[in-house]
Design an enzyme around this catalytic site. Structure first.
Site, short mmCIF file in Angstrom:
data_model
loop_
_atom_site.label_atom_id
_atom_site.label_comp_id
_atom_site.label_asym_id
_atom_site.label_seq_id
_atom_site.Cartn_x
_atom_site.Cartn_y
_atom_site.Cartn_z
N LYS A 163 -9.33 -8.89 -8.25
CA LYS A 163 -10.06 -8.71 -6.24
C LYS A 163 -10.96 -8.66 -6.73
O LYS A 163 -10.80 -7.02 -6.94
CB LYS A 163 -9.18 -8.82 -5.29
CG LYS A 163 -10.02 -9.55 -4.53
CD LYS A 163 -9.46 -9.19 -2.79
CE LYS A 163 -9.83 -8.67 -2.59
NZ LYS A 163 -9.36 -7.94 -0.97
N LYS B 41 -12.87 -2.16 -3.53
CA LYS B 41 -13.38 -0.45 -3.87
C LYS B 41 -12.17 0.50 -3.81
O LYS B 41 -13.22 1.37 -4.63
CB LYS B 41 -14.72 -0.41 -1.98
CG LYS B 41 -12.97 -0.09 -1.04
CD LYS B 41 -13.15 -0.08 0.22
CE LYS B 41 -12.20 0.06 1.40
NZ LYS B 41 -12.33 -1.73 1.95
N LYS C 132 1.05 -1.21 0.18
CA LYS C 132 -0.02 -0.10 0.10
C LYS C 132 1.06 1.58 -0.25
O LYS C 132 0.65 1.80 -1.04
CB LYS C 132 -0.88 -0.16 1.12
CG LYS C 132 -2.01 -0.86 0.76
CD LYS C 132 -2.88 -0.64 1.94
CE LYS C 132 -4.01 -1.73 1.90
NZ LYS C 132 -4.99 -1.67 3.21
#
Ligand code: ADP
Ligand code: NA
Length: 330
Positions: free
Chosen positions: A197, A200, A114
């Site tokens: 996947k 959001k 991330k």
């Protein structure tokens, strides 16, 4: 006899949960209520590790809780609350963070992934210590079992290490939690980019099926799902990711096996599969959407339910925190 404690949570960081959250997690949460003592949390402290708009966050917290309830979380059998309403989470996280090696935390691959996307100035210390807060979430309740996806396994390992470390240093205090290995939970992929996947924060807008989308939008997303240039309805994720994802969703929604679906659709076209699956998904999520919107009409009532949940959770969490503080020397 008391039931094994389960802890799980989701971030209130978008305006709707998606089909992956529902089929991969929420359906399972609902099923677990029979045999376990589940604690389900809207993890808003985790959500602010990336910047949130305050009013949107407040609404998303309610909306996430409303979707849990609409999907079947039952307040007689489960404890449902908002993380920031129980200060013990942040307090235990501080204690655990003080026992976590910097190198140990640096090895968490989710942070590496991330933060690499965000750059080192945009990423936050909160995102770095996120797994420590997650450990606190779990350990506060004497959690026995944690339903985790692959992406959280390393964080659960850290949680176990911290529990063992605390117990070794201060005496038996923490339950060392295990991963709940249930029946293979569904993994749902983006309808437009079916090797990614459903998420959001990644993939495509058109390939993200939101629980709160209008039914006509959901149907359209399925009708426009990416497939391939063959004609055969066959489960083969490597060479037919789109069709395989549709079959996986179909199996998750109906409980039918992939084999049975391949037989049922032998010799039939992709159009039939998409259209019938669209109807099944709409039939499944439209009532959840309707119930969520109904709950959102009465925010005061939702807040009341969440306050009761916070009180139940606090009673348990405070007991653990007091013991921890006492042992640490506070
Ligand atoms: P997102 O990937 O959209 O950010 P989260 O990471 O907040 O979703 O996941 C919340 C829960 O939903 C977790 O239990 C996670 O395993 C589950 N989940 C998320 N996406 C999927 C998916 N595509 N398929 C199956 N389960 C999923
Ligand atoms: Na995620």
């Amino acid at each position: 006899p008391s039931r094994p404690v389960i802890f799980s949570g989701m971030q209130p960081s978008s305006d709707s949960l998606h089909l992956g959250n529902y089929l991969g997690a929420l359906v399972n949460w609902v099923a677990l209520q029979d045999a376990y003592d589940p604690i389900y949390c809207v993890v808003d402290l985790h959500a602010i590790t990336v910047q949130q708009d305050p009013e949107a966050l407040r609404q998303n917290v309610r909306r996430t809780a409303a979707q849990y309830l609409a999907a079947g979380i039952d307040l007689d059998r489960s404890t449902l609350f908002v993380q920031s309403h129980v200060p013990a989470h942040a307090e235990l996280a501080w204690v655990l963070g003080s026992m976590t090696g910097f190198g140990e935390a640096s090895r968490m691959t989710q942070f590496k992934d991330k933060s690499a996307k965000q750059g080192s100035d945009a990423t936050t210390v909160g995102l770095f210590t996120y797994p420590v807060l997650m450990a606190a979430d779990i350990l506060l309740y004497g959690t026995h079992l944690v339903p985790v996806g692959d992406d959280q396994r390393q964080h659960l390992e850290l949680t176990r290490d911290l529990a063992n470390r605390f117990n070794a240093r201060y005496g038996e205090t923490m339950v060392v939690p295990e991963a709940l290995i249930g029946k293979e939970s569904a993994r749902i992929y983006d309808l437009q980019e079916p090797t990614a996947k459903m998420s959001k924060s990644a993939g495509s807008e058109a390939g993200l099926v939101k629980l709160l989308d209008e039914p006509s939008i959901t149907a359209k997303k399925f009708r426009s799902a990416v497939t391939d240039t063959e004609r055969e309805i066959r489960f083969d994720p490597a060479s037919k990711p789109g069709i395989s994802n549709l079959l996986g969703i179909y199996a998750a929604v109906t409980g039918k096996s992939i084999d049975a679906l391949e037989r049922e659709y032998a010799g039939r076209g992709y159009g039939d599969l998409k259209k019938e699956l669209a109807e099944l998904v709409v039939d499944t999520i439209a009532p959840i959407r309707a119930r969520t919107l109904e709950l959102m009409q009465d925010p005061a009532e939702l807040d009341r339910l969440l306050a009761i949940g916070a009180e139940k959770a606090s009673d348990r969490a405070e007991r653990m925190l007091r013991d921890v503080y006492d042992r640490v020397g506070f």
